[in-house]
Design a protein around this motif. Structure first.
Motif: not given
Length: 432
Positions: A354-381
């Motif tokens: 959501y646009k106005q929601a607080a920012e996340s400080a979750c490191g695990f989501l940062a890991d997910a983003n880092a894998y994606t940024a490195a060109g790794n494929y996401v495994m959807p649910w």
């Protein structure tokens, strides 16, 4: 006298009108949230109390026990005062509860979304439910313990390297003071990690082979990657401090084991960040965590990323009164725009789209983003397609318990049968 009485009556009416004009607006409607996430209950109770104190609108949060949401929802909808806010988290649920879903198109809460990726529609295009958080899951790693065992995160690149590290740690558990994996309890409070989340690797790779067949829930599956599922499952149960034969009875607390640094690896998701790191209401204070993919022996898995998605989607009860619907929509909007409330929720859920929601400080989501940024494929649910989910998973638990107690090839065949044939059985039960 008549003139005097007329004057008095007019004065009374005038005062009454003034009083009405000065009277504060009273709250109308109610909110009844049937919560899907047991681990979030304490936070949601606080949120409900805050909103009621601020607005006067009564908010009740009832939390379904783990693994019982469908039954709890069915029972609650039959009662005199059913939930006004509930979860419709996949297309199968849209098929079941679509008639109960208020069309959220054009509502203020829908207007706050920053993505449409986690929304669910029915066949007619009605916006039935909207994601309120998205998450990732995989294998959580305590990098400090891994280093104490003589390894770095970069040493783990695929299943073979994960297996070598885990088996070595387990072999030396006595001298190290910690084991490789946390317990894999098959009681209701834990089995969903394996019959739901771990199972996703089979569904994802099968759907990757045949995307057209998985645009909607398929009537049957092939089980092509069951050996890969077995690879990880065997690694979990044979490299922890507990005997596989004891897993059926449960009674273990994997979160506490990991939080107290009794194991290096713990399969779970981003929602564990707060508890493990000490943010929010967490208690463990770990500060050197990361999350790695489900390495399971699939070709090319060196480029795998984390499992990302959601089954946490808000739906509003279309059969509730107009006042209750409006009260519920107002409550939802407040949760994602109020600074304090959204911060509490983000600390609990890790991230909210959501646009106005607080920012996340979750490191695990940062890991997910880092894998994606490195060109790794996401495994959807893809696991969200599981038909008649509670019955399907219950059969898996039963078969896996037999295998854990006696890990023979014959008993693994029973797991495969529950996994593959059970899908077709439950699809038919759910769809006729």
């Amino acid at each position: 006298m008549k003139k005097f009485l007329s004057f008095v009556l007019a004065l009374v009416m005038a005062l009454a009108l003034v009083a009405c004009g000065q009277k504060k607006d009273t709250a109308s409607g109610r909110v009844f949230w049937l919560n899907f996430k047991p681990e979030a209950d304490a936070t949601l109770q606080k949120i409900a109390e805050m909103y009621t104190k601020e607005t006067g609108v009564p908010v009740t949060v009832q939390t379904a026990a783990s693994g019982t949401y469908n039954e709890t929802l069915t029972s609650a909808m039959d009662k005199e005062a059913p939930p006004t806010l509930f979860v419709v988290g996949n297309q199968a649920a849209v098929g079941t509860w679509g008639d109960y879903c208020y069309d959220l198109t054009g509502t203020k809460i829908a207007g706050e979304l920053n993505t449409d990726a986690y929304n669910l529609y029915d066949a007619n295009g009605k916006l039935c439910s909207i994601g309120y958080c998205y998450e990732c899951y995989g294998i959580i790693v305590n990098k400090d313990l891994l280093k104490k065992a003589g390894y770095e995160l970069t040493d783990i690149k695929n299943f073979d390297t994960l297996k070598a590290v885990a088996e070595d740690i387990h072999k030396r558990a006595g001298e190290l003071g910690f084991d490789a994996f946390t317990s894999s309890s098959m009681s209701d409070d834990s089995s969903w990690r394996f019959t739901g989340h771990l199972a996703n690797l089979e569904y994802y790779y099968e759907s990757k082979d045949d995307p057209a067949a998985w645009k909607t829930c398929p009537a049957s599956i092939k089980g092509t990657y069951m050996q890969n599922y077995k690879n990880l499952w065997d690694l979990y149960i044979n490299n922890s401090a507990v005997a596989p034969s004891t897993l059926a009875a449960g009674g273990y607390d994997a979160q506490a084991e990991f939080g107290k640094e009794k194991a290096v690896f713990y399969q779970n998701g981003s929602w564990e960040w707060a508890a493990l790191t000490g943010t929010g209401d967490g208690q463990y204070g770990l500060d050197n965590l990361s999350m790695i993919p489900f390495y399971c022996g699939v070709a090319g898995e060196e480029k795998a990323g984390l499992n990302c998605g959601t089954e946490n989607c808000w739906a509003v009860n279309a059969k509730a009164s107009k006042e209750d619907i409006n009260a519920t929509l107002d409550f939802m909007y407040w949760m994602v725009t109020n600074t304090e409330a959204s911060k509490m929720l983000v600390n609990e859920f890790a991230v909210m789209p959501y646009k106005q929601a607080a920012e996340s400080a979750c490191g695990f989501l940062a890991d997910a983003n880092a894998y994606t940024a490195a060109g790794n494929y996401v495994m959807p649910w893809v696991t969200n397609f599981q038909p008649n989910v509670d019955a399907y998973r219950a059969a898996l638990v039963s078969a896996m318990n037999q295998y854990d107690n006696d890990p023979t090839d014959a008993n693994w065949e029973k797991v495969k049968t529950a996994f593959v044939d059970g899908w077709a059985v439950q699809y038919k039960a759910a769809n006729g």
